[in-house]
Design a protein around this motif. Structure first.
Motif, PDB file in Angstrom:
ATOM      1  N   GLU A  54      61.513  95.666  86.346  1.00 14.24           N
ATOM      2  CA  GLU A  54      62.640  95.306  86.233  1.00 14.24           C
ATOM      3  C   GLU A  54      63.112  93.720  85.970  1.00 14.24           C
ATOM      4  N   ALA A  55      62.084  92.912  86.263  1.00 11.74           N
ATOM      5  CA  ALA A  55      62.121  91.594  85.727  1.00 11.74           C
ATOM      6  C   ALA A  55      61.883  91.266  84.175  1.00 11.74           C
ATOM      7  N   VAL A  56      61.067  92.151  83.921  1.00  9.39           N
ATOM      8  CA  VAL A  56      60.857  92.185  82.170  1.00  9.39           C
ATOM      9  C   VAL A  56      62.249  92.563  81.836  1.00  9.39           C
ATOM     10  N   ASP A  57      62.668  93.849  82.140  1.00 11.19           N
ATOM     11  CA  ASP A  57      63.891  94.178  81.654  1.00 11.19           C
ATOM     12  C   ASP A  57      65.009  93.139  81.753  1.00 11.19           C
ATOM     13  N   GLU A  58      65.181  92.606  82.727  1.00 14.89           N
ATOM     14  CA  GLU A  58      66.325  91.523  82.988  1.00 14.89           C
ATOM     15  C   GLU A  58      66.046  90.496  82.039  1.00 14.89           C
ATOM     16  N   LEU A  59      64.805  89.717  81.659  1.00 18.20           N
ATOM     17  CA  LEU A  59      64.471  89.091  80.972  1.00 18.20           C
ATOM     18  C   LEU A  59      64.635  89.287  79.598  1.00 18.20           C
ATOM     19  N   GLU A  60      64.613  90.409  79.150  1.00 17.63           N
ATOM     20  CA  GLU A  60      65.049  90.973  77.791  1.00 17.63           C
ATOM     21  C   GLU A  60      66.186  90.836  77.247  1.00 17.63           C
ATOM     22  N   LEU A  61      67.211  90.534  78.097  1.00 19.72           N
ATOM     23  CA  LEU A  61      68.497  90.503  77.822  1.00 19.72           C
ATOM     24  C   LEU A  61      68.782  88.856  77.923  1.00 19.72           C
ATOM     25  N   ASP A  63      69.360  85.633  76.022  1.00 19.31           N
ATOM     26  CA  ASP A  63      69.724  85.101  74.544  1.00 19.31           C
ATOM     27  C   ASP A  63      68.864  84.064  74.076  1.00 19.31           C
ATOM     28  N   ASP A  64      68.812  82.899  75.076  1.00 24.03           N
ATOM     29  CA  ASP A  64      68.599  81.628  74.583  1.00 24.03           C
ATOM     30  C   ASP A  64      67.003  81.345  75.141  1.00 24.03           C
ATOM     31  N   ASP A  65      66.359  81.009  73.915  1.00 27.65           N
ATOM     32  CA  ASP A  65      64.807  80.916  74.119  1.00 27.65           C
ATOM     33  C   ASP A  65      64.747  79.522  74.721  1.00 27.65           C
ATOM     34  N   CYS A  66      65.180  78.785  74.709  1.00 19.03           N
ATOM     35  CA  CYS A  66      65.183  77.308  75.330  1.00 19.03           C
ATOM     36  C   CYS A  66      65.028  77.215  76.797  1.00 19.03           C
ATOM     37  N   VAL A  67      65.854  78.266  77.330  1.00 22.68           N
ATOM     38  CA  VAL A  67      65.960  78.183  78.692  1.00 22.68           C
ATOM     39  C   VAL A  67      64.686  78.397  79.684  1.00 22.68           C
ATOM     40  N   LYS A  68      64.653  77.467  80.594  1.00 20.85           N
ATOM     41  CA  LYS A  68      63.355  77.399  81.391  1.00 20.85           C
ATOM     42  C   LYS A  68      63.769  78.585  82.734  1.00 20.85           C
ATOM     43  N   ILE A  69      62.778  79.585  82.621  1.00 23.76           N
ATOM     44  CA  ILE A  69      62.836  80.328  83.895  1.00 23.76           C
ATOM     45  C   ILE A  69      61.992  80.041  85.141  1.00 23.76           C
ATOM     46  N   PRO A  70      62.419  80.040  86.296  1.00 24.80           N
ATOM     47  CA  PRO A  70      61.766  79.908  87.302  1.00 24.80           C
ATOM     48  C   PRO A  70      60.818  81.070  87.490  1.00 24.80           C
ATOM     49  N   TYR A  71      59.363  81.004  87.763  1.00 24.42           N
ATOM     50  CA  TYR A  71      58.458  81.793  88.009  1.00 24.42           C
ATOM     51  C   TYR A  71      57.535  81.551  89.375  1.00 24.42           C
ATOM     52  N   LEU A  72      57.377  82.626  90.135  1.00 23.03           N
ATOM     53  CA  LEU A  72      56.787  82.143  91.378  1.00 23.03           C
ATOM     54  C   LEU A  72      55.384  82.463  91.278  1.00 23.03           C
ATOM     55  N   VAL A  73      54.907  81.485  91.496  1.00 21.68           N
ATOM     56  CA  VAL A  73      53.153  81.346  91.667  1.00 21.68           C
ATOM     57  C   VAL A  73      52.762  80.876  92.812  1.00 21.68           C
ATOM     58  N   GLY A  74      52.148  81.698  93.747  1.00 25.28           N
ATOM     59  CA  GLY A  74      51.805  81.635  95.093  1.00 25.28           C
ATOM     60  C   GLY A  74      53.035  81.331  95.939  1.00 25.28           C
ATOM     61  N   GLU A  75      53.193  80.476  96.442  1.00 25.13           N
ATOM     62  CA  GLU A  75      54.388  79.792  97.105  1.00 25.13           C
ATOM     63  C   GLU A  75      55.220  78.962  96.391  1.00 25.13           C
ATOM     64  N   VAL A  76      55.137  78.556  95.366  1.00 28.76           N
ATOM     65  CA  VAL A  76      55.901  77.730  94.586  1.00 28.76           C
ATOM     66  C   VAL A  76      56.372  78.215  93.155  1.00 28.76           C
ATOM     67  N   PHE A  77      57.823  77.924  93.052  1.00 28.71           N
ATOM     68  CA  PHE A  77      58.233  78.413  91.694  1.00 28.71           C
ATOM     69  C   PHE A  77      57.832  77.266  90.569  1.00 28.71           C
ATOM     70  N   ILE A  78      57.483  77.647  89.441  1.00 28.47           N
ATOM     71  CA  ILE A  78      57.200  76.677  88.259  1.00 28.47           C
ATOM     72  C   ILE A  78      58.266  77.280  87.335  1.00 28.47           C
ATOM     73  N   GLU A  83      59.050  82.791  76.624  1.00 26.14           N
ATOM     74  CA  GLU A  83      57.741  83.634  76.138  1.00 26.14           C
ATOM     75  C   GLU A  83      56.517  83.519  77.285  1.00 26.14           C
ATOM     76  N   ASP A  84      56.518  82.240  77.705  1.00 26.66           N
ATOM     77  CA  ASP A  84      55.380  82.214  78.635  1.00 26.66           C
ATOM     78  C   ASP A  84      55.521  82.969  80.068  1.00 26.66           C
ATOM     79  N   THR A  85      57.093  83.217  80.319  1.00 29.64           N
ATOM     80  CA  THR A  85      57.303  83.980  81.688  1.00 29.64           C
ATOM     81  C   THR A  85      57.073  85.423  81.159  1.00 29.64           C
ATOM     82  N   MET A  86      57.387  85.813  79.947  1.00 26.80           N
ATOM     83  CA  MET A  86      57.155  87.061  79.561  1.00 26.80           C
ATOM     84  C   MET A  86      55.754  87.548  79.639  1.00 26.80           C
TER      85      MET A  86
END
Length: 136
Positions: A54-61, A63-78, A83-86
């Protein structure tokens, strides 16, 4: 005892259980508990997989490639690029698929052992033993 017809259960009837048979019954119970634990773990992993998809499906929507996506690694969001998030999500999905298939393999292996024990125990004790689960 004219009333002791064939097929009637007699609570007084002696069913002798050897030590070896008791060990097999105990092993069956332990395997059954393990299968239940693996099934619970499998449900959790399948739910995690669904969330990743579902996260992949949402991120495919997005449009802006320059946006930074918060990604949970352990207990911290980076914050990562889209592209890196995908890539991270695809890696997580492939790891989760491997974990799911390993769990399914373990369940099948245990069920195979259980069916062997079940065949032996039912062959020896017949209707004096019940190894089937009670579904509530």
């Amino acid at each position: 005892m004219a009333n002791s017809g064939k097929g009637t259960f007699q609570p007084d009837s002696d069913v002798h259980i050897s030590f070896e048979d008791q060990q097999k019954i105990n092993k069956f119970a332990r395997l059954n508990a393990k299968v239940d634990d693996f099934k619970d773990e499998l449900k959790v992993k399948q739910n995690d997989m669904k969330n990743l998809e579902e996260a992949v499906d949402e991120l495919e929507l997005v449009d802006d490639d320059c946006v930074k996506i918060p990604y949970l690694v352990g207990e911290v969001f980076i914050c990562q690029s889209l592209e890196d998030t995908m890539k991270s999500l695809e890696e997580a999905k492939s790891k989760k698929k491997i974990e799911i298939s390993e769990l399914e393999g373990k369940c099948e292996e245990l069920k195979s052992q259980m069916s062997e024990l079940k065949a032996h125990l039912y062959g020896k004790f017949g209707s004096h033993i019940n190894l089937e689960k009670e579904d509530d």
